[in-house]
Write an enzyme that holds these catalytic residues in place. Structure first.
Site, PDB file in Angstrom:
ATOM      1  CB  SER A 103      -0.955  -0.112   1.165  1.00 55.13           C
ATOM      2  OG  SER A 103      -0.055   0.229   2.428  1.00 55.13           O
ATOM      3  CG  ASP A 104       1.248   5.737  -1.638  1.00 54.80           C
ATOM      4  OD1 ASP A 104       2.020   6.183  -0.632  1.00 54.80           O
ATOM      5  OD2 ASP A 104       1.033   6.631  -2.529  1.00 54.80           O
ATOM      6  CD1 TRP A 105       4.646   5.578   4.547  1.00 56.16           C
ATOM      7  CD2 TRP A 105       4.574   4.413   2.947  1.00 56.16           C
ATOM      8  NE1 TRP A 105       6.003   5.016   4.539  1.00 56.16           N
ATOM      9  CE2 TRP A 105       5.705   4.145   3.542  1.00 56.16           C
ATOM     10  CE3 TRP A 105       4.231   3.916   1.857  1.00 56.16           C
ATOM     11  CZ2 TRP A 105       6.597   3.230   2.884  1.00 56.16           C
ATOM     12  CZ3 TRP A 105       5.177   2.698   1.056  1.00 56.16           C
ATOM     13  CH2 TRP A 105       6.336   2.711   1.933  1.00 56.16           C
TER      14      TRP A 105
END
Length: 881
Positions: free
Chosen positions: A287-289
């Site tokens: 995932s992106d942050w």
């Protein structure tokens, strides 16, 4: 308290509304508004396709040794600022497996010292040079490796560049999928050949900064939804991701935005069907942050690793961690899905030979301080120790950075003013963009300002400059080496002084060099009111006025532009006193040296613009959505233009650009002749059929919940994410008063039986049906240097696919040729079956239509003097190709 367990399933209905790919719900606004994304389950398990076989064997053997807690620890980040990198997965101390270090960025190591600041993606794209794509990737990968990083969070190919004002376009390569696809393929190869994992991002249709996380404004309840149809997805946005997967990218980062109203990181169609099934991706999705919005549903939809692991930064809560432990124990996440996550992560680790590329004290730096000593756990302020070893990893990479910056420079206009001799009677330099940021090159966090010369945009896609050679200092050194005279005014608003100095240069037949820029970046930083995306396409710091002030006094004005993308030049580009225009992109640390190489003829410019320059902003036909349009709900960004972005749109709308895609001048001239097409025999295209094996599991799960409690005398670090349970009761440990009530299980999400392969997929290697990459034609042409100096020419191959819904031409191949004066070189480029195919929504496969197809060769998208038919046939029915 742990997050409520029922919330982990709350988002499932987003992915369950439709059964046809990218079905649309018609509204008065647009036929795409409120589009939905179909459910696709189960999540495919990796099989070790192609050259992944050995890595999978090793990964499977390793995972067989792991306990449930260790598998969960491997998939879950430990939390923001809990370890030294921007992202860290949990370690496996029993087996001596260190916490994985994931670190930005796509142009160098974010937050590290003694590392290089490379040219941006859009700048290297302007070189149109495969060797430089690869070498830049290899050099970046080497530096990440030597700092002890396991996963480089790059390259970036999302955003692709749908809108000219998109804030992060510069991190990627080009709005053309073929140029971007070739660039990402070579970059991934380079990074991973250096011995670290490339993470290709952001997947997918992540085309603007506004509302990507739902706020600001704070009242929005969900992030923006990028709404697009099936053809647009395949022929435009997914195209370069297929190249990245084919190159072997070890990781793919899912993006913040929703796609057809389902979050990218829990969109089963995007992750399970397109990426893992159709493209045969063998690595892991992370995932992106804080782009994860659920636990169980994101796991079932194909997410393999969550970053940074906590729900929000430093919250101490996680959708996974202990909640994933609970989900496996209670059966809401099957063991085979967790095992597949772990195998995919470890297979990527082995695929790039991370065990053979470790360095001492890794990671050798801390993202949270440049000091030698600090806290290993920065947020908790625990374990004060040496955190930075100040390892210099730059090697000789400055040479490659200078070469990329020079070869990525595009000469847009030249009436004979260039190259300079260095012996001009008076050289004058104007503009803050020529000089140093008064706070130093790293004086603004994540480059979040536009002071001084622009060498990279802002945001997480940045790196610290070890130094920055400014244009002014490099030009001054060059002029003085010839004992010339040079003066400058770097205050953009010192109108009196600018006019006086420009007039003096004009009076003595000198040269006036004007530097101007236009900046952009990631939306968490706002610069001059620009929330990541640019508010306009004009030059910053009143650059247009600066140019006009100089040209009013000086009849030999050379304009140098450092910009993140296209800017409007209509007010002055035809001014006869503007004798040359140069786009120098975002060149990185060697900025000044590279522009001197071009200005003074040490390098003959051969770069070509990787995007179109319009006469007016509205000519682009696409726009950033700057204001919410759906009340408090997710803003609806409808990609109604389909595949017609950048030059494809200009061609369809018959709009004349100022500088077309692929355009670039040289200090010499070239002529094209003698196009030839060679057809290659190939077998008819066969859609993939058959089934996978059954989902494998590795080791047995101990259902005694007491085995998953925190160990005796265990010392917890504040906000650190662990896999352990607080109580033997799963419901009590979850902290969810609704535990076990109203669960929504996705149909097929738990099916571990052999699954059907999709027609466009592959049994052989990642990247889709292997027959897509069969070479059907080879096109050759002669390119002659008709000038007086050696130079580089980028010969470009476009194809007319011939259908009524196809663009006029699409780029499919290119080569950068170095040719001596009077000499002729042969341009040679292949066309694959994919290059000649369209996406067929009914068949869910690529098909070559029988519409008349034509190959075109030339120097830009609108200068294509050569053409030849591709003998496939006429009509509209699918051909045997």
């Amino acid at each position: 308290m742990l997050l409520l367990h029922s919330a982990l399933l709350a988002a499932l209905p987003l992915a369950l509304a439709q059964t046809a790919p990218f079905a649309n719900t018609s509204t008065p606004d647009s036929p795409l508004t409120n589009a939905t994304s179909p459910p696709k389950y189960p999540s495919p398990w990796g099989s070790g396709l192609g050259d992944w076989a050995e890595a999978y064997q090793k990964a499977e053997a390793f995972v067989k040794q792991l306990t449930l807690l260790e598998k969960v620890n491997l998939t879950t980040g430990v939390g923001w600022e809990s370890e030294k990198c921007v992202g860290n997965a949990g370690n496996l101390p029993r087996l001596g497996f260190k916490s994985l270090c994931l670190q930005d960025s796509p142009l160098g190591i974010r937050f590290a010292d003694f590392a290089s600041a490379f040219s941006s993606g859009v700048t290297v794209a302007a070189t149109w040079d495969r060797k430089l794509f690869y070498q830049r990737g290899y050099d970046m990968g080497t530096e990440h490796k030597l700092k002890g990083i396991d996963v480089q969070l790059g390259p970036a190919i999302g955003p692709l560049g749908r809108t000219a004002a998109g804030g992060r376009n510069w991190e990627g390569f080009s709005p053309d999928p073929s140029l971007t696809g070739i660039a990402v393929y070579e970059t991934v190869k380079g990074i991973q050949d250096a011995g670290i994992i490339a993470c290709t991002k952001h997947y997918i249709a992540n085309e603007q900064e506004h509302f990507r996380q739902g706020s600001p404004p704070s009242y929005l309840t969900a992030a923006i939804s990028s709404n697009l149809d099936d053809v647009t997805m395949h022929e435009l946005y997914l195209w370069p991701f297929a190249d990245a997967v084919r190159a072997g990218t070890g990781a793919v980062m899912c993006s913040y935005n929703q796609v057809n109203n389902s979050y990218a990181c829990q969109n089963s169609y995007l992750q399970n069907y397109l990426l893992k099934n159709e493209l045969g991706f063998q690595g892991f999705i992370l995932s992106d942050w804080s782009a994860q919005h659920s636990g169980v549903s994101s796991a079932l939809a194909g997410l393999d690793m969550t970053m940074p692991g906590d729900v929000s930064f430093d919250s101490g809560t996680s959708y996974w961690g202990p909640n994933l432990t609970i989900a496996v124990l209670n059966g809401t996440v099957p063991q085979w899905r967790l095992d597949d996550m772990a195998v995919r992560i470890l297979a990527s680790w082995y695929y790039v030979d991370r065990p053979g590329n470790q360095v001492e004290n890794s990671p050798t730096f801390s993202s949270w301080t440049q000091d030698t000593f600090g806290f290993q756990h920065a947020y908790a302020e625990e374990r004060y120790t040496q955190v930075n070893y100040h390892v210099d990893v730059q090697r000789e990479h400055y040479l490659g950075i200078r070469e990329v910056a020079a070869k990525g420079t595009v000469l847009l206009k030249n009436t004979g003013a260039l190259p300079l001799t260095g012996k001009e009677k008076l050289t004058t330099v104007f503009g803050s963009d020529a000089a140093e940021n008064q706070y130093g090159p790293n004086g603004c966090a994540d480059r979040g300002c536009d002071n001084g010369t622009l060498a990279m945009g802002w945001g997480s896609g940045t790196a610290n400059f070890p130094y920055l050679i400014t244009p002014l200092e490099a030009i001054k050194a060059e002029v003085r080496s010839n004992r010339g005279n040079i003066e400058s005014v770097i205050d953009d608003y010192a109108y009196t002084q600018i006019a006086a100095l420009a007039r003096r240069a004009g009076d003595v037949d000198g040269v006036c060099l004007v530097f101007a820029n236009s900046d952009a970046g990631e939306g968490y930083i706002v610069v001059d009111g620009n929330e990541g995306d640019r508010n306009n396409l004009t030059l910053w710091h009143n650059g247009d006025t600066l140019i006009q002030n100089v040209t009013s006094q000086c009849n030999n004005t050379v304009v140098v532009l450092h910009t993140v993308g296209a800017v409007l030049v209509d007010e002055w580009y035809e001014n006869p006193n503007v004798t040359a225009i140069i786009w120098a992109g975002l060149p990185g640390q060697e900025s000044g040296n590279a522009i001197v190489d071009i200005l003074y003829g040490k390098e003959n410019p051969g770069g070509k613009t990787p995007f179109t320059w319009a006469a007016a902003r509205e000519d682009y036909g696409t726009e950033v959505l700057y204001e919410p349009n759906n009340g408090v709900n997710a803003p609806q960004d409808d990609f109604t233009e389909g595949i017609f972005i950048d030059y494809r749109h200009f061609d369809r709308a018959n709009i004349t650009p100022i500088y077309e895609f692929g355009f670039g001048l040289s200090y010499t001239t070239f002529e094209y002749s003698d196009i030839q097409v060679q057809a290659h025999p190939s077998k008819p295209y066969t859609p993939t059929s058959g089934r996978t094996s059954r989902a494998p599991t590795y080791g047995a799960i101990n259902n005694d919940t007491s085995a998953y409690l925190y160990p005796d005398n265990f010392t917890r670090i504040e906000a650190y994410i662990y896999p352990y349970l607080n109580f033997t009761s799963l419901s009590q440990s979850s902290g969810d008063p609704q535990y076990g009530i109203n669960y929504t299980f996705p149909a097929g999400g738990y099916d571990s039986s052999p699954q059907p392969l999709v027609p466009a997929g592959s049994k052989v290697s990642p990247g889709g049906n292997e027959a897509l990459y069969d070479v059907l034609f080879t096109v050759t042409a002669s390119v002659t240097n008709t000038g007086k100096v050696i130079g580089d020419e980028v010969a470009q191959l476009y194809v007319s696919l011939g259908g009524p819904n196809d663009p006029k031409v699409v780029l499919r191949n290119f080569d950068r040729l170095t040719i001596a004066p009077g000499e002729t070189a042969t341009f040679k480029a292949d066309l694959t079956r994919r290059d000649l195919s369209n996406w067929n929504t009914a068949a869910q496969d690529w098909l070559v239509s029988n519409y008349t197809k034509t190959a075109h060769v030339g120097s830009s998208s609108r200068k294509l003097p050569l053409s030849a038919p591709l003998n496939i046939g006429g009509g509209s029915s699918p051909s045997p190709y």
